[in-house]
Scaffold this motif. Structure first.
Motif, PDB file in Angstrom:
ATOM      1  N   GLU A 154       0.831  -1.207   0.000  1.00 52.82           N
ATOM      2  CA  GLU A 154       0.000   0.000   0.000  1.00 52.82           C
ATOM      3  C   GLU A 154       0.864   1.255   0.000  1.00 52.82           C
ATOM      4  O   GLU A 154       0.553   2.243  -0.688  1.00 52.82           O
ATOM      5  CB  GLU A 154      -0.928   0.003   1.214  1.00 52.82           C
ATOM      6  N   ALA A 155       1.960   1.218   0.769  1.00 53.23           N
ATOM      7  CA  ALA A 155       2.854   2.372   0.825  1.00 53.23           C
ATOM      8  C   ALA A 155       3.480   2.644  -0.534  1.00 53.23           C
ATOM      9  O   ALA A 155       3.547   3.795  -0.982  1.00 53.23           O
ATOM     10  CB  ALA A 155       3.946   2.140   1.862  1.00 53.23           C
ATOM     11  N   LEU A 156       3.927   1.596  -1.203  1.00 53.75           N
ATOM     12  CA  LEU A 156       4.551   1.765  -2.515  1.00 53.75           C
ATOM     13  C   LEU A 156       3.568   2.354  -3.516  1.00 53.75           C
ATOM     14  O   LEU A 156       3.920   3.234  -4.322  1.00 53.75           O
ATOM     15  CB  LEU A 156       5.093   0.432  -3.016  1.00 53.75           C
ATOM     16  N   ALA A 157       2.318   1.888  -3.462  1.00 51.08           N
ATOM     17  CA  ALA A 157       1.305   2.436  -4.365  1.00 51.08           C
ATOM     18  C   ALA A 157       1.104   3.927  -4.107  1.00 51.08           C
ATOM     19  O   ALA A 157       0.957   4.720  -5.046  1.00 51.08           O
ATOM     20  CB  ALA A 157      -0.021   1.681  -4.180  1.00 51.08           C
ATOM     21  N   ASP A 158       1.111   4.313  -2.831  1.00 56.80           N
ATOM     22  CA  ASP A 158       0.960   5.733  -2.493  1.00 56.80           C
ATOM     23  C   ASP A 158       2.146   6.553  -2.984  1.00 56.80           C
ATOM     24  O   ASP A 158       1.977   7.646  -3.543  1.00 56.80           O
ATOM     25  CB  ASP A 158       0.807   5.904  -0.981  1.00 56.80           C
ATOM     26  N   PHE A 159       3.357   6.044  -2.748  1.00 55.71           N
ATOM     27  CA  PHE A 159       4.546   6.778  -3.200  1.00 55.71           C
ATOM     28  C   PHE A 159       4.539   6.954  -4.720  1.00 55.71           C
ATOM     29  O   PHE A 159       4.907   8.020  -5.239  1.00 55.71           O
ATOM     30  CB  PHE A 159       5.824   6.059  -2.765  1.00 55.71           C
ATOM     31  N   ARG A 160       4.112   5.926  -5.427  1.00 55.44           N
ATOM     32  CA  ARG A 160       4.055   6.031  -6.895  1.00 55.44           C
ATOM     33  C   ARG A 160       3.018   7.070  -7.320  1.00 55.44           C
ATOM     34  O   ARG A 160       3.213   7.802  -8.296  1.00 55.44           O
ATOM     35  CB  ARG A 160       3.734   4.667  -7.505  1.00 55.44           C
ATOM     36  N   ARG A 161       1.917   7.128  -6.603  1.00 56.53           N
ATOM     37  CA  ARG A 161       0.912   8.140  -6.911  1.00 56.53           C
ATOM     38  C   ARG A 161       1.456   9.543  -6.633  1.00 56.53           C
ATOM     39  O   ARG A 161       1.163  10.490  -7.377  1.00 56.53           O
ATOM     40  CB  ARG A 161      -0.350   7.880  -6.066  1.00 56.53           C
ATOM     41  N   VAL A 162       2.266   9.669  -5.590  1.00 51.89           N
ATOM     42  CA  VAL A 162       2.862  10.969  -5.268  1.00 51.89           C
ATOM     43  C   VAL A 162       3.703  11.469  -6.439  1.00 51.89           C
ATOM     44  O   VAL A 162       3.605  12.635  -6.835  1.00 51.89           O
ATOM     45  CB  VAL A 162       3.710  10.894  -3.988  1.00 51.89           C
ATOM     46  N   VAL A 163       4.559  10.600  -6.991  1.00 53.16           N
ATOM     47  CA  VAL A 163       5.424  11.067  -8.080  1.00 53.16           C
ATOM     48  C   VAL A 163       4.643  11.300  -9.370  1.00 53.16           C
ATOM     49  O   VAL A 163       5.130  11.989 -10.268  1.00 53.16           O
ATOM     50  CB  VAL A 163       6.612  10.106  -8.318  1.00 53.16           C
ATOM     51  N   GLU A 164       3.454  10.728  -9.471  1.00 53.14           N
ATOM     52  CA  GLU A 164       2.590  11.077 -10.596  1.00 53.14           C
ATOM     53  C   GLU A 164       2.074  12.506 -10.442  1.00 53.14           C
ATOM     54  O   GLU A 164       1.969  13.256 -11.416  1.00 53.14           O
ATOM     55  CB  GLU A 164       1.402  10.113 -10.684  1.00 53.14           C
ATOM     56  N   LEU A 165       1.753  12.874  -9.204  1.00 55.63           N
ATOM     57  CA  LEU A 165       1.229  14.208  -8.928  1.00 55.63           C
ATOM     58  C   LEU A 165       2.326  15.250  -8.785  1.00 55.63           C
ATOM     59  O   LEU A 165       2.130  16.422  -9.120  1.00 55.63           O
ATOM     60  CB  LEU A 165       0.388  14.179  -7.640  1.00 55.63           C
ATOM     61  N   LYS A 166       3.481  14.809  -8.273  1.00 57.78           N
ATOM     62  CA  LYS A 166       4.584  15.734  -7.964  1.00 57.78           C
ATOM     63  C   LYS A 166       5.885  15.046  -8.352  1.00 57.78           C
ATOM     64  O   LYS A 166       6.624  14.542  -7.510  1.00 57.78           O
ATOM     65  CB  LYS A 166       4.553  16.072  -6.474  1.00 57.78           C
ATOM     66  N   ALA A 167       6.168  15.029  -9.637  1.00 59.03           N
ATOM     67  CA  ALA A 167       7.299  14.254 -10.160  1.00 59.03           C
ATOM     68  C   ALA A 167       8.642  14.750  -9.647  1.00 59.03           C
ATOM     69  O   ALA A 167       9.622  14.000  -9.676  1.00 59.03           O
ATOM     70  CB  ALA A 167       7.289  14.287 -11.688  1.00 59.03           C
ATOM     71  N   ASP A 168       8.721  15.990  -9.182  1.00 59.09           N
ATOM     72  CA  ASP A 168       9.998  16.534  -8.731  1.00 59.09           C
ATOM     73  C   ASP A 168      10.173  16.450  -7.219  1.00 59.09           C
ATOM     74  O   ASP A 168      11.041  17.123  -6.655  1.00 59.09           O
ATOM     75  CB  ASP A 168      10.145  17.993  -9.184  1.00 59.09           C
ATOM     76  N   TYR A 169       9.396  15.597  -6.555  1.00 58.49           N
ATOM     77  CA  TYR A 169       9.517  15.445  -5.105  1.00 58.49           C
ATOM     78  C   TYR A 169      10.518  14.332  -4.813  1.00 58.49           C
ATOM     79  O   TYR A 169      10.190  13.143  -4.881  1.00 58.49           O
ATOM     80  CB  TYR A 169       8.161  15.153  -4.480  1.00 58.49           C
ATOM     81  N   ALA A 170      11.733  14.723  -4.478  1.00 57.93           N
ATOM     82  CA  ALA A 170      12.832  13.765  -4.312  1.00 57.93           C
ATOM     83  C   ALA A 170      12.564  12.756  -3.205  1.00 57.93           C
ATOM     84  O   ALA A 170      12.935  11.582  -3.322  1.00 57.93           O
ATOM     85  CB  ALA A 170      14.134  14.518  -4.042  1.00 57.93           C
ATOM     86  N   ASN A 171      11.926  13.185  -2.116  1.00 56.65           N
ATOM     87  CA  ASN A 171      11.695  12.278  -0.988  1.00 56.65           C
ATOM     88  C   ASN A 171      10.865  11.065  -1.386  1.00 56.65           C
ATOM     89  O   ASN A 171      11.088   9.952  -0.889  1.00 56.65           O
ATOM     90  CB  ASN A 171      11.006  13.022   0.152  1.00 56.65           C
ATOM     91  N   ALA A 172       9.894  11.284  -2.264  1.00 58.56           N
ATOM     92  CA  ALA A 172       9.057  10.157  -2.690  1.00 58.56           C
ATOM     93  C   ALA A 172       9.875   9.145  -3.477  1.00 58.56           C
ATOM     94  O   ALA A 172       9.742   7.933  -3.294  1.00 58.56           O
ATOM     95  CB  ALA A 172       7.878  10.666  -3.519  1.00 58.56           C
ATOM     96  N   TRP A 173      10.738   9.624  -4.374  1.00 57.68           N
ATOM     97  CA  TRP A 173      11.600   8.713  -5.132  1.00 57.68           C
ATOM     98  C   TRP A 173      12.525   7.948  -4.198  1.00 57.68           C
ATOM     99  O   TRP A 173      12.750   6.739  -4.367  1.00 57.68           O
ATOM    100  CB  TRP A 173      12.411   9.496  -6.156  1.00 57.68           C
ATOM    101  N   PHE A 174      13.070   8.644  -3.201  1.00 62.22           N
ATOM    102  CA  PHE A 174      13.943   7.977  -2.239  1.00 62.22           C
ATOM    103  C   PHE A 174      13.188   6.873  -1.503  1.00 62.22           C
ATOM    104  O   PHE A 174      13.695   5.749  -1.338  1.00 62.22           O
ATOM    105  CB  PHE A 174      14.484   8.990  -1.224  1.00 62.22           C
ATOM    106  N   ASN A 175      11.972   7.165  -1.072  1.00 61.16           N
ATOM    107  CA  ASN A 175      11.209   6.172  -0.320  1.00 61.16           C
ATOM    108  C   ASN A 175      10.787   4.994  -1.188  1.00 61.16           C
ATOM    109  O   ASN A 175      10.695   3.862  -0.701  1.00 61.16           O
ATOM    110  CB  ASN A 175       9.994   6.838   0.321  1.00 61.16           C
ATOM    111  N   ILE A 176      10.544   5.238  -2.468  1.00 60.46           N
ATOM    112  CA  ILE A 176      10.294   4.121  -3.382  1.00 60.46           C
ATOM    113  C   ILE A 176      11.521   3.221  -3.417  1.00 60.46           C
ATOM    114  O   ILE A 176      11.421   1.983  -3.352  1.00 60.46           O
ATOM    115  CB  ILE A 176       9.958   4.646  -4.794  1.00 60.46           C
ATOM    116  N   GLY A 177      12.703   3.840  -3.501  1.00 60.26           N
ATOM    117  CA  GLY A 177      13.939   3.071  -3.489  1.00 60.26           C
ATOM    118  C   GLY A 177      14.111   2.268  -2.213  1.00 60.26           C
ATOM    119  O   GLY A 177      14.584   1.121  -2.241  1.00 60.26           O
TER     120      GLY A 177
END
Length: 373
Positions: A154-177
């Motif tokens: 569920e968390a990964l799905a949320d993080f992926r949705r975040v980068v769809e809405l805010k592609a330049d949010y580095a923290n979300a990419w880090f947390n996906i990693g």
């Protein structure tokens, strides 16, 4: 800040102000009338004012209450949408406050209360996302809460949705990693950390964690390059030095490993990991000139003193140091304690115990291509 979130919402302020200015009083001579119930617009104007400088959770509660009251007043679709966005903002901020307080309580060993607040925080984030599905901050906060509770899918799905809405949010990419690395998906994690680095080139954690992913794939030159970069970004942190030392040791570059561990211990006298890494090297290096029985025991015991006995790696290091010093009875006692805890890699520790029972110390294997013998 609230003013940042509502930047560009001038039309709402105009709407609310114009409504209030348009309310006239009773004409002279007319009978006084009963004050009308607050309109949805006036309620939202009051709620918006409270977002300017909220001081505590009570302010967020009031914003939420005013938005709820406004929704009950049969507002227009446009005003109702704004009420939802404003309420979502307040739920998200209240959730953040609760999550921060939960972290403080956890540090104070008040885990039950911390868990209760974490659950309340997640409920706030859930409500915020329901009210405003495009609120990427609330989505990210919900993802973090879900990840902390072990809800990784569920968390990964949320993080992926975040980068769809805010592609330049580095923290979300880090947390996906982070989730990908936790799952052993290191190739994918490297890509995600790389995206975070592109967006935030001075992010120490992204370099450190990408180095870890490279290391798991045995891409040691790439890992060393990332650890070098992390060390330049944070010259006061020992982790890059220790990670480089571990790679040097893995490659049989004993002199370079010794230098990294020595620097780490000198840099941070409170780092249990630094003492543990140094002790392991001093006790188990296959090249005799790098071993030192007395210093290995001292460092291993210091590591245990600093970080406690919860991690079996520390007990294993103490056992190796005792065995290297010829104190095999103590080494066996340590291994017995480890095996009593039913560790995941119990077979490795059983083999080590058999070695010490035969009065033999443990030595790390010498890489075939190592130049140092």
């Amino acid at each position: 800040m609230a003013t940042d979130y509502f930047a560009g919402r001038t039309k709402w302020v105009v709407l609310l102000v114009s409504f209030v200015l348009g309310l006239g009083g009773a004409a002279v001579g007319q009978e006084p009338v009963t004050a009308p119930q607050p309109s949805p617009e006036s309620l939202l104007r009051e709620a918006y004012a409270k977002t300017k400088a909220p001081s505590d959770a009570a302010d967020y509660d009031q914003v939420i209450g005013l938005c709820r009251q406004a929704q009950q007043g049969k507002p227009s679709a446009e005003v109702a949408a704004y009420a939802n966005e404003l309420s979502a903002w307040a739920h998200n901020r209240r959730g953040e406050a609760r999550a921060d307080r939960a972290a403080e309580l956890a540090k104070q060993d008040q885990q039950t209360k911390a868990d209760e607040l974490d659950a309340q925080a997640l409920a706030d984030f859930e409500t915020a996302v329901k009210l405003d599905p495009k609120n990427w901050k609330a989505l990210h906060n919900r993802a973090v809460s879900r990840a902390l509770m072990g809800q990784l899918d569920e968390a990964l799905a949320d993080f992926r949705r975040v980068v769809e809405l805010k592609a330049d949010y580095a923290n979300a990419w880090f947390n996906i990693g982070e989730i990908q690395a936790d799952r052993g998906e290191y190739d994918q994690a490297i890509v995600s950390y790389g995206q975070a680095i592109k967006l935030k080139s001075d992010d120490y954690d992204s370099y450190l964690r990408r180095g870890y992913a490279y290391r798991q794939l045995r891409k040691f030159p790439e890992a060393l390059a990332d650890y070098d970069h992390a060390a330049r970004l944070a010259p006061d942190k020992v982790e890059p030095l220790l990670n480089r030392g571990d790679i040097r040791r893995r490659l049989g570059q004993w002199q370079l490993a010794a230098e990294e561990y020595r620097r780490a211990v000198a840099m941070d006298h409170r780092s249990g990991r630094a003492y543990r890494s140094a002790a392991w090297f001093l006790a188990t290096c296959p090249v005799e000139r790098y071993r030192n029985a007395d210093l290995a025991v001292q460092a291993a015991e210091k590591a245990l003193e600093l970080d406690g006995e919860a991690d079996v790696k520390y007990l294993d290091t103490v056992a190796a140091a005792y065995a290297n010093a010829g104190q095999y009875d103590k080494a066996c006692q340590m291994l017995d304690r480890i095996l009593e805890s039913a560790p995941a890699n119990a077979e490795t520790y059983r083999q080590r115990l058999e070695l010490y029972q035969k009065q033999q110390p443990y030595r790390e294997p010498q890489p075939a291509d190592s130049a140092e013998r």
